[in-house]
Structure formats: C-alpha cells, structure tokens
Scaffold this motif. Structure first.
Motif, PDB file in Angstrom:
ATOM      1  N   VAL A   1      25.481  65.057  17.364  1.00 51.99           N
ATOM      2  CA  VAL A   1      25.839  66.471  17.484  1.00 51.99           C
ATOM      3  C   VAL A   1      25.407  66.895  18.880  1.00 51.99           C
ATOM      4  CG1 VAL A   1      25.546  68.804  16.586  1.00 51.99           C
ATOM      5  CG2 VAL A   1      25.465  66.848  15.026  1.00 51.99           C
ATOM      6  N   GLY A   2      26.372  67.024  19.778  1.00 52.48           N
ATOM      7  CA  GLY A   2      26.059  67.303  21.173  1.00 52.48           C
ATOM      8  C   GLY A   2      26.649  68.607  21.660  1.00 52.48           C
ATOM      9  N   HIS A   3      26.413  68.887  22.938  1.00 56.05           N
ATOM     10  CA  HIS A   3      26.867  70.156  23.514  1.00 56.05           C
ATOM     11  C   HIS A   3      28.392  70.254  23.545  1.00 56.05           C
ATOM     12  CE1 HIS A   3      22.954  71.750  24.549  1.00 56.05           C
ATOM     13  NE2 HIS A   3      22.614  70.566  25.007  1.00 56.05           N
ATOM     14  N   LEU A   4      29.075  69.134  23.754  1.00 55.17           N
ATOM     15  CA  LEU A   4      30.535  69.188  23.727  1.00 55.17           C
ATOM     16  C   LEU A   4      31.027  69.537  22.330  1.00 55.17           C
ATOM     17  CD1 LEU A   4      33.262  68.888  25.028  1.00 55.17           C
ATOM     18  CD2 LEU A   4      33.122  66.401  24.701  1.00 55.17           C
ATOM     19  N   ASP A   5      30.414  68.963  21.302  1.00 51.51           N
ATOM     20  CA  ASP A   5      30.778  69.313  19.917  1.00 51.51           C
ATOM     21  C   ASP A   5      30.630  70.813  19.690  1.00 51.51           C
ATOM     22  OD1 ASP A   5      31.165  66.578  18.917  1.00 51.51           O
ATOM     23  OD2 ASP A   5      29.006  66.385  19.182  1.00 51.51           O
ATOM     24  N   ARG A   6      29.524  71.366  20.156  1.00 58.29           N
ATOM     25  CA  ARG A   6      29.260  72.798  19.971  1.00 58.29           C
ATOM     26  C   ARG A   6      30.273  73.645  20.739  1.00 58.29           C
ATOM     27  NH1 ARG A   6      25.959  76.422  22.769  1.00 58.29           N
ATOM     28  NH2 ARG A   6      25.307  78.221  21.518  1.00 58.29           N
ATOM     29  N   THR A   7      30.606  73.231  21.950  1.00 59.70           N
ATOM     30  CA  THR A   7      31.574  73.978  22.744  1.00 59.70           C
ATOM     31  C   THR A   7      32.948  73.954  22.094  1.00 59.70           C
ATOM     32  OG1 THR A   7      30.361  73.466  24.775  1.00 59.70           O
ATOM     33  CG2 THR A   7      32.636  74.162  25.029  1.00 59.70           C
ATOM     34  N   VAL A   8      33.351  72.789  21.599  1.00 55.57           N
ATOM     35  CA  VAL A   8      34.658  72.668  20.938  1.00 55.57           C
ATOM     36  C   VAL A   8      34.679  73.492  19.661  1.00 55.57           C
ATOM     37  CG1 VAL A   8      36.262  71.076  19.814  1.00 55.57           C
ATOM     38  CG2 VAL A   8      35.106  70.401  21.929  1.00 55.57           C
TER      39      VAL A   8
ATOM     40  N   PHE B   1      36.366  75.376  24.419  1.00 52.73           N
ATOM     41  CA  PHE B   1      36.829  74.241  25.209  1.00 52.73           C
ATOM     42  C   PHE B   1      38.332  74.354  25.405  1.00 52.73           C
ATOM     43  CE2 PHE B   1      37.365  69.507  25.847  1.00 52.73           C
ATOM     44  CZ  PHE B   1      36.548  69.424  26.955  1.00 52.73           C
ATOM     45  N   ARG B   2      38.797  73.935  26.572  1.00 54.87           N
ATOM     46  CA  ARG B   2      40.236  74.047  26.853  1.00 54.87           C
ATOM     47  C   ARG B   2      41.069  73.247  25.861  1.00 54.87           C
ATOM     48  NH1 ARG B   2      41.071  73.638  33.443  1.00 54.87           N
ATOM     49  NH2 ARG B   2      39.926  75.532  33.979  1.00 54.87           N
ATOM     50  N   MET B   3      40.571  72.069  25.498  1.00 51.63           N
ATOM     51  CA  MET B   3      41.282  71.220  24.552  1.00 51.63           C
ATOM     52  C   MET B   3      40.846  71.596  23.138  1.00 51.63           C
ATOM     53  SD  MET B   3      41.347  67.051  24.457  1.00 51.63           S
ATOM     54  CE  MET B   3      41.658  67.006  26.219  1.00 51.63           C
ATOM     55  N   LYS B   4      41.725  72.225  22.383  1.00 49.30           N
ATOM     56  CA  LYS B   4      41.377  72.703  21.043  1.00 49.30           C
ATOM     57  C   LYS B   4      42.077  71.849  19.983  1.00 49.30           C
ATOM     58  CE  LYS B   4      40.404  77.557  22.057  1.00 49.30           C
ATOM     59  NZ  LYS B   4      40.316  77.406  23.514  1.00 49.30           N
ATOM     60  N   PRO B   5      41.296  71.211  19.107  1.00 43.04           N
ATOM     61  CA  PRO B   5      41.914  70.465  18.004  1.00 43.04           C
ATOM     62  C   PRO B   5      42.644  71.411  17.053  1.00 43.04           C
ATOM     63  CG  PRO B   5      39.566  69.943  18.260  1.00 43.04           C
ATOM     64  CD  PRO B   5      39.827  71.151  19.082  1.00 43.04           C
ATOM     65  N   ALA B   6      43.605  70.872  16.341  1.00 40.09           N
ATOM     66  CA  ALA B   6      44.278  71.662  15.312  1.00 40.09           C
ATOM     67  C   ALA B   6      43.317  71.864  14.142  1.00 40.09           C
ATOM     68  CB  ALA B   6      45.549  70.957  14.847  1.00 40.09           C
ATOM     69  N   LEU B   7      43.162  73.106  13.706  1.00 41.31           N
ATOM     70  CA  LEU B   7      42.279  73.420  12.576  1.00 41.31           C
ATOM     71  C   LEU B   7      42.954  73.095  11.247  1.00 41.31           C
ATOM     72  CD1 LEU B   7      41.013  76.883  13.895  1.00 41.31           C
ATOM     73  CD2 LEU B   7      39.677  74.775  13.774  1.00 41.31           C
ATOM     74  N   PRO B   8      42.155  72.707  10.243  1.00 47.03           N
ATOM     75  CA  PRO B   8      40.762  72.269  10.333  1.00 47.03           C
ATOM     76  C   PRO B   8      40.683  70.861  10.905  1.00 47.03           C
ATOM     77  CG  PRO B   8      41.526  71.988   8.100  1.00 47.03           C
ATOM     78  CD  PRO B   8      42.670  72.618   8.859  1.00 47.03           C
ATOM     79  N   TYR B   9      39.548  70.537  11.476  1.00 46.95           N
ATOM     80  CA  TYR B   9      39.386  69.203  12.037  1.00 46.95           C
ATOM     81  C   TYR B   9      37.988  68.671  11.734  1.00 46.95           C
ATOM     82  CZ  TYR B   9      36.432  70.923  15.880  1.00 46.95           C
ATOM     83  OH  TYR B   9      35.403  71.469  16.608  1.00 46.95           O
ATOM     84  N   VAL B  10      37.848  67.341  11.725  1.00 41.64           N
ATOM     85  CA  VAL B  10      36.555  66.680  11.565  1.00 41.64           C
ATOM     86  C   VAL B  10      35.917  66.563  12.942  1.00 41.64           C
ATOM     87  CG1 VAL B  10      35.356  64.591  10.832  1.00 41.64           C
ATOM     88  CG2 VAL B  10      37.359  65.391   9.558  1.00 41.64           C
ATOM     89  N   GLY B  11      34.722  67.152  13.100  1.00 43.44           N
ATOM     90  CA  GLY B  11      34.065  67.146  14.398  1.00 43.44           C
ATOM     91  C   GLY B  11      33.417  65.814  14.711  1.00 43.44           C
TER      92      GLY B  11
ATOM     93  N   LEU C   1      23.763  72.515  14.838  1.00 46.72           N
ATOM     94  CA  LEU C   1      24.455  73.192  15.932  1.00 46.72           C
ATOM     95  C   LEU C   1      23.665  74.413  16.402  1.00 46.72           C
ATOM     96  CD1 LEU C   1      28.136  72.966  14.653  1.00 46.72           C
ATOM     97  CD2 LEU C   1      27.238  71.893  16.726  1.00 46.72           C
ATOM     98  N   GLU C   2      23.076  75.151  15.459  1.00 48.49           N
ATOM     99  CA  GLU C   2      22.281  76.327  15.822  1.00 48.49           C
ATOM    100  C   GLU C   2      21.052  75.926  16.629  1.00 48.49           C
ATOM    101  OE1 GLU C   2      21.265  78.500  12.347  1.00 48.49           O
ATOM    102  OE2 GLU C   2      23.341  79.060  11.853  1.00 48.49           O
ATOM    103  N   LEU C   3      20.344  74.913  16.175  1.00 47.02           N
ATOM    104  CA  LEU C   3      19.153  74.461  16.892  1.00 47.02           C
ATOM    105  C   LEU C   3      19.507  73.939  18.280  1.00 47.02           C
ATOM    106  CD1 LEU C   3      17.273  72.603  14.001  1.00 47.02           C
ATOM    107  CD2 LEU C   3      16.660  74.801  15.029  1.00 47.02           C
ATOM    108  N   LEU C   4      20.639  73.266  18.366  1.00 48.87           N
ATOM    109  CA  LEU C   4      21.098  72.775  19.658  1.00 48.87           C
ATOM    110  C   LEU C   4      21.332  73.936  20.614  1.00 48.87           C
ATOM    111  CD1 LEU C   4      22.217  70.447  21.468  1.00 48.87           C
ATOM    112  CD2 LEU C   4      24.445  70.867  20.389  1.00 48.87           C
ATOM    113  N   GLY C   5      22.016  74.970  20.131  1.00 54.43           N
ATOM    114  CA  GLY C   5      22.304  76.126  20.964  1.00 54.43           C
ATOM    115  C   GLY C   5      21.060  76.873  21.391  1.00 54.43           C
TER     116      GLY C   5
END
Length: 330
Positions: free
Chosen positions: A41-48, A53-63, A311-315
């Motif tokens: 669980v990293g900062h890119l995961d949190r940003t997405v 993030f500019r590249m947005k997966p189609a919802l819902p998605y597996v992170g 994700l909260e603790l990461l942020g």
C-alpha cells in the motif's frame, strides 16, 4: 480450485475501499496466474484511489500496484516460483495486487531473491531503487563537483523524512557511502527509529533555527515536498543540490525565484516511472543486501479489511515503514 476470491476494491474516489468476493481471474496466452502473498500500500495507490492521478482506472477496480506471490499456473514459469508483481498496468489499467490471486503478463514478472520474506518482496522495490537513484544517478554523491567535496565521505546528506521507508533507505545508503547524514523527523519517537549513525533533526526543535544560517548540507534528499521545501533548500550550501523524491507533506511548493537564484541550489526531480528498466537492474544488484540484513526496511502488515486504515495512516505519515496487505489464506 474455487471460482471466486476476496479482493479489496475501490468503488469511488476518496472513499475507503471494501473487501468483496469477486470472480477468480483466468490467465490468457502470455499470462501467469499468481497467488498473492503480500501486497504493498503505497503513495501511488493512495493518489489513484483518491482520484488525483491522471490515469484513472474504471470503477470499481482492485487496487495495488505492487506485491509478490507464487506462480499457480504459467506456460513459462515453474509452479511455486516466488515473483515480484509490479508494472504491466497493475492497479491502473488492470486489477491490481489487493486480491488473493492476480493474472499478470509473464514477461513483466521477476523472480525474487532467495530467502526474501513476502512482506519485503512486496515492498522493497520502490524504496531501494528510488534511494539508490536519488543518491547516485541524480544526486551524484561524491561527484557533484562542489569545491572541497571530492568523495562521498566529504558530503553532508540531509534527508527530509528520514524515518519513512524511502528516507530511511536513503540514510542507510548514504552512511554506507561514508557520508555524514542528518535526518529530519517529526518528533522524538521518529528520531528513535532512525538508522544508527544518523544525526536527528527534530522538526519542532531549536536546532532548525540555525540551519538557514549555517547551511551545513551539501545534498538535500527530500521526501516531504510541500510549501516548506523552499525553506529546506536554504539549508544546503551554495553549489550543492536538492533532490525531490516525494510529496507526503503537500503536492505544491512555491519557489521565491529571486531568493532561489541567490541560494544557488538546483532542485532535481527523481522520475522513477521513466527509469523502470534501470530500476529493475538496481533491484537485482542491491536486493541481496536486504536479504542479508545489511539494509533494513520496516514493514507493517494489515488484513484486507484494514486497507482503508492503512491508507489513512499512510496519508498521515504514521506508518512504521511500508504498509503491506496480507490476503486471507482460505
């Protein structure tokens, strides 16, 4: 084998992900089915997941853009081979590693070093390769060309965010190079977690008041970002440099151009996305030091149901090392 599995899915931007039963993925030609052992669980995961993030997966998605696991079915790899999971659009263009199983293009898989624990195998790649790149390729430790700095042993490396996963790795590597290392941390609790040999600088302490006058650093490696980046650059001597590798304290920074020009401290970005091939070579070279314990990366494990909390603790910058989701074994 069962036809369903558990996965952590994001249903809307900025909303905590949820654990759900979803269909088991089926590999197609050129793909490998992997049983996930640990997922980062990293900062890119949190940003997405926040929709930023500019590249947005189609919802819902597996992170999950990173992880590790063992091969279940593959045309090329032996069953049971432990592999690193990253790239190939995981967590962005296709479902990611926050699942019990994932299918991945076989060409994107890399075997892990023998003896690497899953929590480390899922998380080591970014901190290790980013730290090496920041110090050697971008920061050019020992070779930047500052008068009277002719080797790494002459450098004073100031690591902003030294208690974090990437910051700690930068500090450890700088110490290995022979540099003097100053570690900027939030409080005394973080200071106690710094690698042995790092000189702590507590953000609320009196020691910071003189840094702008003394400018002791020859190299700033900054994992924090935010509006105070400009101030931290003022702690570097003229002719030194600042390397930016993160933005946990804020995604925007303002440079006062007249004063920045007067400082004479270049600000250099570390873009690991375009350095993927280089990073994989670095990982192969440096990962054995993690297995042997010569380098240490802390990890903190969470169940799938705790993904939102991770994700909260990461942020909030409250993780001890890197967060790892551990899939249920049933």
């Amino acid at each position: 084998m069962t036809t369903t599995m558990q996965a952590v899915r994001v249903h809307d931007w900025g909303i905590a992900p949820v654990v759900e039963d979803v269909p088991m993925p089926q590999p197609t030609d050129g793909e490998t089915l992997v049983r996930v052992e640990a997922a980062a669980v990293g900062h890119l995961d949190r940003t997405v997941a926040g929709g930023e993030f500019r590249m947005k997966p189609a919802l819902p998605y597996v992170g999950g853009v990173e992880g590790c696991g063992r091969v279940v079915a593959s045309d090329e790899l032996a069953e049971g081979t432990q592999v690193m999971l990253r790239g190939a659009g995981l967590g962005l263009l296709r479902d990611g590693t926050w699942a019990q199983y994932v299918t991945v293009p076989t060409a994107s898989l890399s075997p892990l070093p023998e003896g690497m624990p899953p929590s480390l195998g899922a998380t080591y790649f970014v901190p290790l390769t980013t730290a090496v790149t920041a110090l050697r390729t971008v920061g050019r430790i020992g070779t930047w060309g500052i008068p009277d700095v002719t080797s790494a042993a002459d450098e004073v490396v100031l690591v902003a965010g030294a208690a974090g996963a990437v910051g700690s790795m930068v500090a450890q590597l700088a110490l290995r190079e022979g540099a003097r290392v100053l570690g900027l941390v939030l409080d005394q609790q973080q200071a106690e977690r710094l690698p042995s040999g790092v000189e702590p600088l507590i953000a609320s302490g009196d020691a910071l008041s003189v840094l702008g006058k003394e400018r002791p650093a020859t190299l700033l490696v900054d994992t924090l970002g935010g509006q105070q980046l400009n101030e931290r650059m003022g702690w570097v001597r003229a002719g030194g440099r600042a390397v930016s590798i993160g933005y946990v304290a804020g995604e925007a920074a303002t440079l006062d151009l007249p004063n920045w020009l007067l400082l004479d401290v270049p600000l250099l970005p570390v873009n690991m996305i375009r350095r993927n091939a280089e990073a994989r070579a670095l990982a192969e070279e440096w990962a054995p030091l993690l297995v042997s314990g010569e380098l240490v990366l802390e990890t903190e494990e969470f169940d799938f149901a705790e993904a939102g909390r991770a994700l909260e603790l990461l942020g909030a910058g409250q993780l001890r090392g890197r967060a790892v989701l551990v899939p249920p074994t049933n």
